[in-house]
Scaffold this motif. Structure first.
Motif, mmCIF file in Angstrom:
data_model
loop_
_atom_site.group_PDB
_atom_site.id
_atom_site.type_symbol
_atom_site.label_atom_id
_atom_site.label_comp_id
_atom_site.label_asym_id
_atom_site.label_seq_id
_atom_site.Cartn_x
_atom_site.Cartn_y
_atom_site.Cartn_z
ATOM 1 N N VAL A 164 0.881 -1.314 -0.029
ATOM 2 C CA VAL A 164 -0.143 -0.128 -0.014
ATOM 3 C C VAL A 164 0.926 1.256 -0.024
ATOM 4 O O VAL A 164 0.462 2.114 -0.664
ATOM 5 N N GLU A 165 1.924 1.129 0.834
ATOM 6 C CA GLU A 165 2.837 2.442 0.809
ATOM 7 C C GLU A 165 3.486 2.834 -0.356
ATOM 8 O O GLU A 165 3.597 3.868 -1.096
ATOM 9 N N MET A 166 4.064 1.633 -0.956
ATOM 10 C CA MET A 166 4.649 1.699 -2.314
ATOM 11 C C MET A 166 3.830 2.398 -3.331
ATOM 12 O O MET A 166 3.959 3.138 -4.349
ATOM 13 N N PHE B 219 8.576 -0.554 -7.029
ATOM 14 C CA PHE B 219 10.223 -0.308 -7.034
ATOM 15 C C PHE B 219 10.605 -0.070 -8.556
ATOM 16 O O PHE B 219 11.301 0.486 -8.934
ATOM 17 N N ALA B 220 9.979 -0.810 -9.335
ATOM 18 C CA ALA B 220 10.117 -0.690 -10.978
ATOM 19 C C ALA B 220 9.765 0.689 -11.557
ATOM 20 O O ALA B 220 10.166 1.224 -12.208
ATOM 21 N N HIS B 221 8.522 1.321 -10.906
ATOM 22 C CA HIS B 221 8.010 2.567 -11.344
ATOM 23 C C HIS B 221 8.333 3.735 -10.661
ATOM 24 O O HIS B 221 7.744 4.730 -10.810
ATOM 25 N N ARG B 222 9.531 3.630 -9.402
ATOM 26 C CA ARG B 222 9.811 4.649 -8.836
ATOM 27 C C ARG B 222 10.393 5.998 -9.350
ATOM 28 O O ARG B 222 10.753 6.252 -10.400
ATOM 29 N N ASN C 224 3.499 10.194 -7.165
ATOM 30 C CA ASN C 224 4.465 10.879 -7.991
ATOM 31 C C ASN C 224 4.151 10.627 -9.495
ATOM 32 O O ASN C 224 4.847 11.058 -10.513
ATOM 33 N N HIS C 225 2.814 10.308 -9.605
ATOM 34 C CA HIS C 225 2.319 10.304 -11.145
ATOM 35 C C HIS C 225 2.962 9.217 -11.961
ATOM 36 O O HIS C 225 3.073 9.474 -12.961
ATOM 37 N N HIS C 226 3.693 8.242 -11.393
ATOM 38 C CA HIS C 226 4.461 7.300 -12.270
ATOM 39 C C HIS C 226 3.474 5.814 -12.572
ATOM 40 O O HIS C 226 4.006 5.190 -13.397
ATOM 41 N N THR D 10 4.199 -8.904 -2.815
ATOM 42 C CA THR D 10 5.617 -8.947 -3.105
ATOM 43 C C THR D 10 5.677 -8.367 -4.579
ATOM 44 O O THR D 10 6.432 -7.632 -5.012
ATOM 45 N N LEU D 11 4.725 -8.924 -5.286
ATOM 46 C CA LEU D 11 4.719 -8.551 -6.816
ATOM 47 C C LEU D 11 4.221 -6.982 -6.825
ATOM 48 O O LEU D 11 4.769 -6.002 -7.882
ATOM 49 N N GLY D 12 3.227 -6.580 -5.958
ATOM 50 C CA GLY D 12 2.817 -5.171 -5.817
ATOM 51 C C GLY D 12 4.181 -4.299 -5.377
ATOM 52 O O GLY D 12 4.338 -3.258 -5.960
ATOM 53 N N VAL D 13 4.936 -4.695 -4.358
ATOM 54 C CA VAL D 13 5.966 -3.992 -3.860
ATOM 55 C C VAL D 13 7.302 -4.010 -5.185
ATOM 56 O O VAL D 13 7.709 -2.809 -5.344
ATOM 57 N N ALA D 14 7.294 -4.990 -5.854
ATOM 58 C CA ALA D 14 8.367 -5.125 -6.948
ATOM 59 C C ALA D 14 8.042 -4.104 -8.002
ATOM 60 O O ALA D 14 8.649 -3.357 -8.717
#
Length: 173
Positions: free
Chosen positions: A99-101, A170-173, A108-110, A163-167
């Motif tokens: 949720v936080e990610m 991280f990929a769209h940061r 950040n509109h990413h 884990t997929l959601g967190v990954a």
């Protein structure tokens, strides 16, 4: 108790009585669980075993065997173990991290939320995830209490999904 176990129990009572191997205490039928695995063993003293090998039986010796009825000791696993808390706690932690990610990525509109049923607000996403993790933990608890290996399914699937959601976050940061 199936018919074979019932027959064995009846024979044990008729032939030698019902005795606990620990203290020869009587056991009422109400204390025996429905699905108890019952076993029966016969004990023959050494003097009687020697008689069975000869054709003639000396006077004073009996060939009756004493029956001992042995109830198995139940082996129960602890419902709340370290593994249970570890998996379900990791599921909760990954849900919050997801949720936080996601909120950081949306701010950040990413990226956008991939689940169309998930609310867009931070509190709404946390509330839905807490409810899902709580329900998954309850199901996991019920399976664990029944000693069913499916208790691992709910937290494992939840950990993998978050884990997929967190990954993705991280990929769209």
């Amino acid at each position: 108790m199936n018919t074979i176990q019932g027959t064995m129990l009846g024979l044990a009572i008729a032939m030698g009585g019902l005795a606990s191997s620990a203290q020869d205490a009587k056991i009422s039928f109400r204390q025996i669980e429905r699905n108890a695995q019952l076993s029966l063993s016969a004990t023959v003293p050494a003097s009687e075993a020697a008689v069975s090998h000869s054709n003639e039986m000396p006077s004073g010796l009996s060939t009756s065997a004493g029956l001992v009825f042995v109830l198995p000791t139940p082996t129960r696993t602890r419902t709340f173990s370290k593994g249970f808390f570890l998996l379900n706690g990791l599921h909760l932690g990954m849900a919050v991290f997801d949720v936080e990610m996601t909120q950081h990525c949306i701010a950040n509109h990413h990226c956008a939320e991939g689940n169309p049923l998930m609310p867009s607000s931070h509190a709404g996403q946390l509330a839905v995830n807490f409810a899902l993790v709580g329900y998954g933990t309850f199901i996991s608890y019920r399976f664990r209490k029944q000693e069913n290996k499916l208790w691992l399914l709910s937290p494992t699937v939840g950990i993998a999904a978050h884990t997929l959601g967190v990954a993705t976050g991280f990929a769209h940061r």
